[in-house]
Design a protein around this motif. Structure first.
Motif, PDB file in Angstrom:
ATOM      1  N   THR A 103       0.824  -1.207   0.000  1.00 56.22           N
ATOM      2  CA  THR A 103       0.000   0.000   0.000  1.00 56.22           C
ATOM      3  C   THR A 103       0.858   1.256   0.000  1.00 56.22           C
ATOM      4  O   THR A 103       0.622   2.193  -0.783  1.00 56.22           O
ATOM      5  CB  THR A 103      -0.939   0.012   1.219  1.00 56.22           C
ATOM      6  N   ILE A 104       1.871   1.283   0.852  1.00 49.86           N
ATOM      7  CA  ILE A 104       2.760   2.448   0.925  1.00 49.86           C
ATOM      8  C   ILE A 104       3.504   2.640  -0.391  1.00 49.86           C
ATOM      9  O   ILE A 104       3.657   3.768  -0.882  1.00 49.86           O
ATOM     10  CB  ILE A 104       3.758   2.293   2.092  1.00 49.86           C
ATOM     11  N   TYR A 105       3.944   1.531  -0.981  1.00 51.87           N
ATOM     12  CA  TYR A 105       4.664   1.610  -2.256  1.00 51.87           C
ATOM     13  C   TYR A 105       3.786   2.230  -3.338  1.00 51.87           C
ATOM     14  O   TYR A 105       4.221   3.099  -4.093  1.00 51.87           O
ATOM     15  CB  TYR A 105       5.129   0.215  -2.672  1.00 51.87           C
ATOM     16  N   ILE A 106       2.538   1.788  -3.410  1.00 52.81           N
ATOM     17  CA  ILE A 106       1.632   2.302  -4.438  1.00 52.81           C
ATOM     18  C   ILE A 106       1.319   3.776  -4.194  1.00 52.81           C
ATOM     19  O   ILE A 106       1.262   4.575  -5.136  1.00 52.81           O
ATOM     20  CB  ILE A 106       0.332   1.475  -4.473  1.00 52.81           C
ATOM     21  N   ILE A 107       1.117   4.149  -2.937  1.00 53.38           N
ATOM     22  CA  ILE A 107       0.784   5.539  -2.613  1.00 53.38           C
ATOM     23  C   ILE A 107       1.875   6.495  -3.078  1.00 53.38           C
ATOM     24  O   ILE A 107       1.601   7.545  -3.668  1.00 53.38           O
ATOM     25  CB  ILE A 107       0.544   5.696  -1.094  1.00 53.38           C
ATOM     26  N   LYS A 153      -7.651   5.678 -12.534  1.00 56.52           N
ATOM     27  CA  LYS A 153      -8.829   5.088 -11.902  1.00 56.52           C
ATOM     28  C   LYS A 153      -8.581   3.649 -11.448  1.00 56.52           C
ATOM     29  O   LYS A 153      -8.978   3.238 -10.357  1.00 56.52           O
ATOM     30  CB  LYS A 153     -10.010   5.126 -12.880  1.00 56.52           C
ATOM     31  N   THR A 154      -7.901   2.888 -12.299  1.00 60.93           N
ATOM     32  CA  THR A 154      -7.622   1.489 -11.961  1.00 60.93           C
ATOM     33  C   THR A 154      -6.754   1.377 -10.721  1.00 60.93           C
ATOM     34  O   THR A 154      -7.056   0.629  -9.786  1.00 60.93           O
ATOM     35  CB  THR A 154      -6.921   0.787 -13.137  1.00 60.93           C
ATOM     36  N   PHE A 172      -7.667  -0.070  -6.918  1.00 58.03           N
ATOM     37  CA  PHE A 172      -6.822  -1.137  -6.357  1.00 58.03           C
ATOM     38  C   PHE A 172      -6.223  -0.678  -5.028  1.00 58.03           C
ATOM     39  O   PHE A 172      -6.126  -1.468  -4.075  1.00 58.03           O
ATOM     40  CB  PHE A 172      -5.705  -1.492  -7.341  1.00 58.03           C
ATOM     41  N   LEU A 173      -5.847   0.586  -4.959  1.00 60.83           N
ATOM     42  CA  LEU A 173      -5.323   1.148  -3.719  1.00 60.83           C
ATOM     43  C   LEU A 173      -6.393   1.142  -2.634  1.00 60.83           C
ATOM     44  O   LEU A 173      -6.111   0.830  -1.466  1.00 60.83           O
ATOM     45  CB  LEU A 173      -4.820   2.569  -3.961  1.00 60.83           C
ATOM     46  N   GLY A 174      -7.630   1.475  -3.002  1.00 65.96           N
ATOM     47  CA  GLY A 174      -8.727   1.428  -2.035  1.00 65.96           C
ATOM     48  C   GLY A 174      -8.929   0.025  -1.501  1.00 65.96           C
ATOM     49  O   GLY A 174      -9.166  -0.169  -0.299  1.00 65.96           O
ATOM     50  N   TYR A 175      -8.816  -0.950  -2.400  1.00 62.34           N
ATOM     51  CA  TYR A 175      -8.912  -2.353  -1.966  1.00 62.34           C
ATOM     52  C   TYR A 175      -7.813  -2.687  -0.962  1.00 62.34           C
ATOM     53  O   TYR A 175      -8.068  -3.298   0.079  1.00 62.34           O
ATOM     54  CB  TYR A 175      -8.811  -3.268  -3.190  1.00 62.34           C
ATOM     55  N   LEU A 176      -6.583  -2.294  -1.273  1.00 64.28           N
ATOM     56  CA  LEU A 176      -5.464  -2.601  -0.384  1.00 64.28           C
ATOM     57  C   LEU A 176      -5.582  -1.894   0.966  1.00 64.28           C
ATOM     58  O   LEU A 176      -5.206  -2.454   1.996  1.00 64.28           O
ATOM     59  CB  LEU A 176      -4.145  -2.219  -1.053  1.00 64.28           C
ATOM     60  N   ILE A 177      -6.084  -0.663   0.962  1.00 60.11           N
ATOM     61  CA  ILE A 177      -6.269   0.056   2.227  1.00 60.11           C
ATOM     62  C   ILE A 177      -7.273  -0.697   3.109  1.00 60.11           C
ATOM     63  O   ILE A 177      -7.055  -0.888   4.310  1.00 60.11           O
ATOM     64  CB  ILE A 177      -6.737   1.504   1.961  1.00 60.11           C
ATOM     65  N   GLY A 178      -8.387  -1.131   2.499  1.00 60.49           N
ATOM     66  CA  GLY A 178      -9.354  -1.922   3.251  1.00 60.49           C
ATOM     67  C   GLY A 178      -8.757  -3.227   3.744  1.00 60.49           C
ATOM     68  O   GLY A 178      -8.986  -3.635   4.892  1.00 60.49           O
ATOM     69  N   TYR A 179      -7.957  -3.869   2.900  1.00 54.53           N
ATOM     70  CA  TYR A 179      -7.303  -5.134   3.266  1.00 54.53           C
ATOM     71  C   TYR A 179      -6.324  -4.921   4.414  1.00 54.53           C
ATOM     72  O   TYR A 179      -6.254  -5.723   5.356  1.00 54.53           O
ATOM     73  CB  TYR A 179      -6.572  -5.686   2.046  1.00 54.53           C
ATOM     74  N   THR A 180      -5.567  -3.816   4.358  1.00 52.68           N
ATOM     75  CA  THR A 180      -4.585  -3.516   5.399  1.00 52.68           C
ATOM     76  C   THR A 180      -5.255  -3.294   6.741  1.00 52.68           C
ATOM     77  O   THR A 180      -4.809  -3.822   7.774  1.00 52.68           O
ATOM     78  CB  THR A 180      -3.760  -2.269   5.014  1.00 52.68           C
ATOM     79  N   PHE A 181      -6.336  -2.527   6.750  1.00 48.13           N
ATOM     80  CA  PHE A 181      -7.057  -2.289   8.003  1.00 48.13           C
ATOM     81  C   PHE A 181      -7.737  -3.558   8.500  1.00 48.13           C
ATOM     82  O   PHE A 181      -7.831  -3.786   9.715  1.00 48.13           O
ATOM     83  CB  PHE A 181      -8.077  -1.162   7.830  1.00 48.13           C
ATOM     84  N   SER A 206     -14.272  -1.663  -3.316  1.00 47.20           N
ATOM     85  CA  SER A 206     -13.170  -1.163  -4.141  1.00 47.20           C
ATOM     86  C   SER A 206     -12.700  -2.222  -5.129  1.00 47.20           C
ATOM     87  O   SER A 206     -12.380  -1.902  -6.286  1.00 47.20           O
ATOM     88  CB  SER A 206     -12.001  -0.716  -3.255  1.00 47.20           C
ATOM     89  N   PHE A 207     -12.654  -3.476  -4.689  1.00 49.95           N
ATOM     90  CA  PHE A 207     -12.201  -4.539  -5.586  1.00 49.95           C
ATOM     91  C   PHE A 207     -13.180  -4.735  -6.730  1.00 49.95           C
ATOM     92  O   PHE A 207     -12.773  -4.982  -7.879  1.00 49.95           O
ATOM     93  CB  PHE A 207     -12.027  -5.850  -4.814  1.00 49.95           C
ATOM     94  N   LEU A 208     -14.478  -4.622  -6.452  1.00 49.98           N
ATOM     95  CA  LEU A 208     -15.474  -4.742  -7.505  1.00 49.98           C
ATOM     96  C   LEU A 208     -15.314  -3.621  -8.536  1.00 49.98           C
ATOM     97  O   LEU A 208     -15.343  -3.864  -9.747  1.00 49.98           O
ATOM     98  CB  LEU A 208     -16.878  -4.707  -6.904  1.00 49.98           C
ATOM     99  N   GLN A 209     -15.093  -2.395  -8.053  1.00 50.30           N
ATOM    100  CA  GLN A 209     -14.887  -1.277  -8.969  1.00 50.30           C
ATOM    101  C   GLN A 209     -13.584  -1.452  -9.760  1.00 50.30           C
ATOM    102  O   GLN A 209     -13.513  -1.134 -10.949  1.00 50.30           O
ATOM    103  CB  GLN A 209     -14.859   0.045  -8.198  1.00 50.30           C
ATOM    104  N   PHE A 210     -12.580  -1.986  -9.095  1.00 51.19           N
ATOM    105  CA  PHE A 210     -11.307  -2.277  -9.770  1.00 51.19           C
ATOM    106  C   PHE A 210     -11.521  -3.262 -10.915  1.00 51.19           C
ATOM    107  O   PHE A 210     -10.935  -3.115 -12.000  1.00 51.19           O
ATOM    108  CB  PHE A 210     -10.302  -2.837  -8.766  1.00 51.19           C
ATOM    109  N   SER A 211     -12.367  -4.260 -10.696  1.00 49.50           N
ATOM    110  CA  SER A 211     -12.624  -5.252 -11.749  1.00 49.50           C
ATOM    111  C   SER A 211     -13.241  -4.604 -12.985  1.00 49.50           C
ATOM    112  O   SER A 211     -12.965  -5.020 -14.116  1.00 49.50           O
ATOM    113  CB  SER A 211     -13.533  -6.368 -11.217  1.00 49.50           C
ATOM    114  N   TYR A 212     -14.066  -3.596 -12.783  1.00 46.82           N
ATOM    115  CA  TYR A 212     -14.675  -2.899 -13.920  1.00 46.82           C
ATOM    116  C   TYR A 212     -13.660  -2.025 -14.656  1.00 46.82           C
ATOM    117  O   TYR A 212     -13.664  -1.935 -15.884  1.00 46.82           O
ATOM    118  CB  TYR A 212     -15.843  -2.029 -13.450  1.00 46.82           C
TER     119      TYR A 212
END
Length: 290
Positions: A24-28, A35-36, A40-49, A82-88
């Motif tokens: 997450t930190i690397y991507i930030i 958008k993609t 994906f970052l939103g997904y990782l933030i949720g996963y991290t928490f 976030s992952f669902l939106q990432f898939s789109y």
């Protein structure tokens, strides 16, 4: 606030949290945003928490540990949506009208579930909050739908003989593994496998998923990374996965300790288990730092 006691189960949780935090930190800081990448970052933030609150609930010897479950579910709402939106948005936006409708409907339900969760926390305080489990259906729906989106994109790209079909197939496989994890609760409830076996399978699959996500991100999203960064990234994934699993494999008496609720143990017993797990935690932290 309570005292933190490490357990054998908390070592894989710590490994997962550190890996998702590093990615997450690397991507930030280092990956150009679009958008993609943002989804994906939103997904990782949720996963991290999610990993952080799971670790908190496993190690904190306090009533505050009861808040771990609802906080994990709040994180899962962010992660799955976030992952669902990432898939789109991943690679090609081929379902634009559908994406907007799904975003509005599931976004509303995510907000509604979050409000109800906060209300339950405010009413019940630090009491047993297992009632929150009813909201597990929301991330499950998001995850299943994301898997369907990746598969539909794969079929379209294969028919068009597009080079993107491998990318879609890779994320479809990851999503499918994530769905398999959701059945671990069912297996445990039906006593198909023992609680310890269920716990091991759950964490192994979670580590595999975050590892595959890292590799896929390096291959398909972080296009400007060098070969060195790719090698380091993949090596880090393998290293953390192996070290994380040591909590299950190496620590003496894991099966007995994993089946005992921490609330039933004395401080001396908790401290003894903590002392057993501590070297693995320091080794994990120190090795990542190096």
């Amino acid at each position: 606030m309570g005292v933190v006691y490490l357990t054998p189960v908390s070592i894989p949780l710590l490994a997962k949290f550190l890996l998702s935090l590093i990615i997450t930190i690397y991507i930030i800081f280092y990956i150009p945003k679009n958008k993609t990448v943002n989804w994906f970052l939103g997904y990782l933030i949720g996963y991290t928490f999610l990993d952080l609150f799971a670790f908190w609930g496993q190690t904190l010897n306090s009533d505050l540990a009861n808040l771990s479950l609802p906080l994990q579910y709040l994180s899962s709402f962010v992660m799955s949506f976030s992952f669902l939106q990432f898939s789109y948005f991943f690679k090609e936006e081929v379902f634009k009208i559908e994406q907007h409708r799904v975003q509005n409907v599931l976004g509303f339900f995510a907000l509604l579930c979050s409000i109800i969760t906060f209300y339950i926390i405010s009413v019940r305080g630090y009491d047993e909050l297992g009632i929150i489990k009813v909201f597990a259906i929301y991330p499950a729906v998001c995850l299943i739908w994301a898997t369907i989106v990746f598969f539909r994109k794969y079929l379209i790209s294969r028919k068009a003989r597009s080079s993107l079909k491998n990318a879609y197939l890779s994320f479809f496989i990851i999503s499918t593994l994530a769905i398999v994890i959701s059945f671990s609760v069912v297996f445990d409830a039906l006593r198909i496998i023992t609680p310890v076996q269920n716990m091991i399978i759950y964490f192994i699959l979670n580590l595999v998923i975050i590892s595959l996500l890292t590799v896929n991100f390096i291959n398909y999203l972080a296009e400007k990374t060098t070969v060195l960064v790719k090698l380091i990234g993949i090596s880090l994934v393998l290293f953390i996965t192996v070290i994380g699993l040591q909590g299950f494999i190496v620590i003496p008496g894991f099966e007995q300790e994993a089946n005992i609720q921490s609330s039933l143990l004395s401080k001396a017993e908790l401290q003894m288990i903590h002392n057993q797990a501590m070297p693995y935690a320091w080794f994990l932290l120190g090795s990542i730092f190096m």
